[in-house]
Design a protein around this motif. Structure first.
Motif, short mmCIF file in Angstrom:
data_model
loop_
_atom_site.label_atom_id
_atom_site.label_comp_id
_atom_site.label_asym_id
_atom_site.label_seq_id
_atom_site.Cartn_x
_atom_site.Cartn_y
_atom_site.Cartn_z
N GLN A 164 0.88 -1.10 0.00
CA GLN A 164 -0.12 -0.13 -0.06
C GLN A 164 0.75 1.38 -0.17
N LEU A 165 1.95 1.32 0.83
CA LEU A 165 2.69 2.11 0.79
C LEU A 165 3.64 2.53 -0.46
N ASP A 166 4.09 1.35 -1.00
CA ASP A 166 4.73 1.40 -2.56
C ASP A 166 3.70 1.86 -3.40
N GLU A 167 2.53 1.70 -3.58
CA GLU A 167 1.57 2.30 -4.45
C GLU A 167 1.40 3.63 -4.36
N ALA A 168 1.31 4.06 -3.04
CA ALA A 168 1.15 5.58 -2.92
C ALA A 168 2.40 6.19 -3.33
N LEU A 169 3.59 5.90 -3.05
CA LEU A 169 4.83 6.43 -3.39
C LEU A 169 5.07 6.20 -4.91
N ARG A 170 4.53 5.49 -5.66
CA ARG A 170 4.62 5.26 -7.00
C ARG A 170 3.52 6.39 -7.77
N LEU A 171 2.45 6.49 -7.23
CA LEU A 171 1.60 7.62 -7.44
C LEU A 171 2.17 8.86 -7.46
N ALA A 172 2.85 9.16 -6.46
CA ALA A 172 3.61 10.38 -5.99
C ALA A 172 4.84 10.57 -7.14
N GLY A 173 5.27 9.54 -7.90
CA GLY A 173 6.06 9.82 -8.89
C GLY A 173 7.45 9.48 -8.53
N VAL A 174 7.50 8.25 -7.37
CA VAL A 174 8.91 7.69 -7.19
C VAL A 174 8.92 6.47 -8.08
N LYS A 175 9.90 6.39 -9.06
CA LYS A 175 9.56 5.62 -9.99
C LYS A 175 10.49 4.22 -9.66
N ASP A 176 11.50 4.33 -8.84
CA ASP A 176 12.56 3.24 -8.69
C ASP A 176 12.22 2.45 -7.53
N ALA A 177 11.88 1.24 -7.73
CA ALA A 177 11.32 0.36 -6.55
C ALA A 177 12.16 0.20 -5.37
N ARG A 178 13.46 0.32 -5.55
CA ARG A 178 14.26 0.29 -4.26
C ARG A 178 14.21 1.50 -3.49
N GLU A 179 14.19 2.76 -4.17
CA GLU A 179 13.76 3.97 -3.71
C GLU A 179 12.47 3.86 -2.91
N ARG A 180 11.58 3.37 -3.36
CA ARG A 180 10.29 3.29 -2.83
C ARG A 180 10.57 2.58 -1.59
N ARG A 181 11.14 1.28 -1.59
CA ARG A 181 11.29 0.37 -0.52
C ARG A 181 11.98 1.24 0.68
N ARG A 182 12.87 2.05 0.39
CA ARG A 182 13.55 2.88 1.38
C ARG A 182 12.61 4.03 1.97
N ALA A 183 11.91 4.59 0.96
CA ALA A 183 11.02 5.68 1.37
C ALA A 183 9.83 5.08 2.40
N ALA A 184 9.33 3.74 2.01
CA ALA A 184 8.32 3.30 2.70
C ALA A 184 8.81 2.88 4.18
N VAL A 185 10.08 2.60 4.14
CA VAL A 185 10.52 2.42 5.75
C VAL A 185 10.87 3.57 6.56
N SER A 186 11.34 4.64 5.89
CA SER A 186 11.47 5.95 6.37
C SER A 186 10.01 6.47 6.83
N LEU A 187 9.15 6.25 6.17
CA LEU A 187 7.79 6.97 6.41
C LEU A 187 7.28 6.09 7.54
N LEU A 188 7.54 4.96 7.77
CA LEU A 188 7.05 4.17 9.05
C LEU A 188 7.93 4.79 10.22
N GLU A 189 9.14 4.76 10.06
CA GLU A 189 9.95 5.31 11.15
C GLU A 189 9.68 6.82 11.68
N ARG A 190 9.15 7.45 10.66
CA ARG A 190 8.80 8.94 10.98
C ARG A 190 7.24 9.10 11.76
N VAL A 191 6.55 8.02 11.62
CA VAL A 191 5.40 7.97 12.25
C VAL A 191 5.44 6.85 13.47
N ARG A 192 6.79 6.67 13.95
CA ARG A 192 7.12 6.14 15.04
C ARG A 192 6.42 4.54 15.18
N ILE A 193 6.62 3.84 14.02
CA ILE A 193 6.25 2.50 14.03
C ILE A 193 7.61 1.57 14.40
#
Length: 264
Positions: free
Chosen positions: A108-137
């Motif tokens: 679900q995070l990957d899809e949101a990031l793809r729609l936001a324009g993040v094209k590289d799958a590995r970059e989306r993975r890193r961004a998804a982890v970072s987003l969960l860290e930012r919301v203290r999960i």
């Protein structure tokens, strides 16, 4: 504060074929500002916010105007899809039904990031982890593999905040962000929303029936009753010197609320 609002809504009317649900709603919000829209169920607050986000359900129409980022649009002229006047607006939904129960959090995070324009799958993975860290999960890598039902209510609400942040919004619409949570978890989510708004510099409109939540999150308050705005002012003014009987009723439902907002 900049004299030009980042968002202006003028004379918003939201209707079904039977009745007007929102009657002449107007609102200005500036960069970084937090405004609460409060009222009981049926007051029209959620319909107003969904109109702003361009997410009204079928059979519900809107008229009036919205100006966001300097671009004005008539509600009645809006077309399906993301219009110029809605880019930069993200919604934090309440927990119930907002996450796809059949899709892992990471997807679900990957899809949101793809729609936001993040094209590289590995970059989306890193961004998804970072987003969960930012919301203290905790254990974000592990949580990416989880389905929503495997998370607690508080964790699901944090994922919804992460999903909203994925598109790098300048305005967050938080619709009843704590209503499905236990009191102790509500406090944590309120703290997180304040932290996110400060860190990201985003403006925030918080929709809630709970004046206590609004007082902890917002600088200004708009009170709605039966589709109309009946009172507005700073949080301190509304809490300590309400003018409308309906506002007094909302405040009376939250013990010791005046100590939350402080004297202004």
């Amino acid at each position: 504060m900049n004299a030009t609002p980042m968002l202006s809504v003028r004379d918003l009317v939201v209707s079904t074929h039977k009745q007007d649900l929102v009657k002449g709603f107007s609102l200005d919000i500036h960069k970084g500002q937090r405004i609460g829209v409060v009222g009981e169920s049926g007051a029209g607050k959620t319909m107003a916010s969904m109109a702003i986000a361009g997410l009204l359900p079928p059979g519900v129409t809107a008229r009036g105007s919205i100006t966001f980022g300097g671009e004005e649009e008539r509600f009645e002229d809006a077309r399906p899809g993301v219009s110029p006047a809605r880019r930069g607006v993200a919604v934090v939904f309440q927990d119930t039904g907002a996450l796809n129960p059949l899709m892992r959090v990471g997807r679900q995070l990957d899809e949101a990031l793809r729609l936001a324009g993040v094209k590289d799958a590995r970059e989306r993975r890193r961004a998804a982890v970072s987003l969960l860290e930012r919301v203290r999960i905790d254990r974000p890598e592990q949580r990416l593999r989880a389905y929503p039902h495997e998370l607690s209510g508080g964790q699901r609400q944090r994922v919804l905040i992460a999903l909203a942040l994925a598109c790098r919004p300048t305005l967050l619409l938080a619709d009843e962000p704590t209503s499905a949570l236990d009191v102790s978890v509500q406090v944590e989510v309120v703290s997180l929303l304040n932290e996110v708004a400060d860190a990201e510099g985003v403006a925030m409109i918080v929709i809630s029936h709970d004046m206590g939540v609004i007082a902890r999150l917002c600088e200004e308050v708009v009170v709605m009753y039966d589709g109309e705005i009946v009172e507005r002012g700073t949080t301190g003014q509304i809490v300590n010197a309400p003018e409308h009987p309906y506002t007094s009723k909302l405040i009376a439902a939250v013990p010791k609320l005046a100590t939350v907002a402080g004297d202004e």
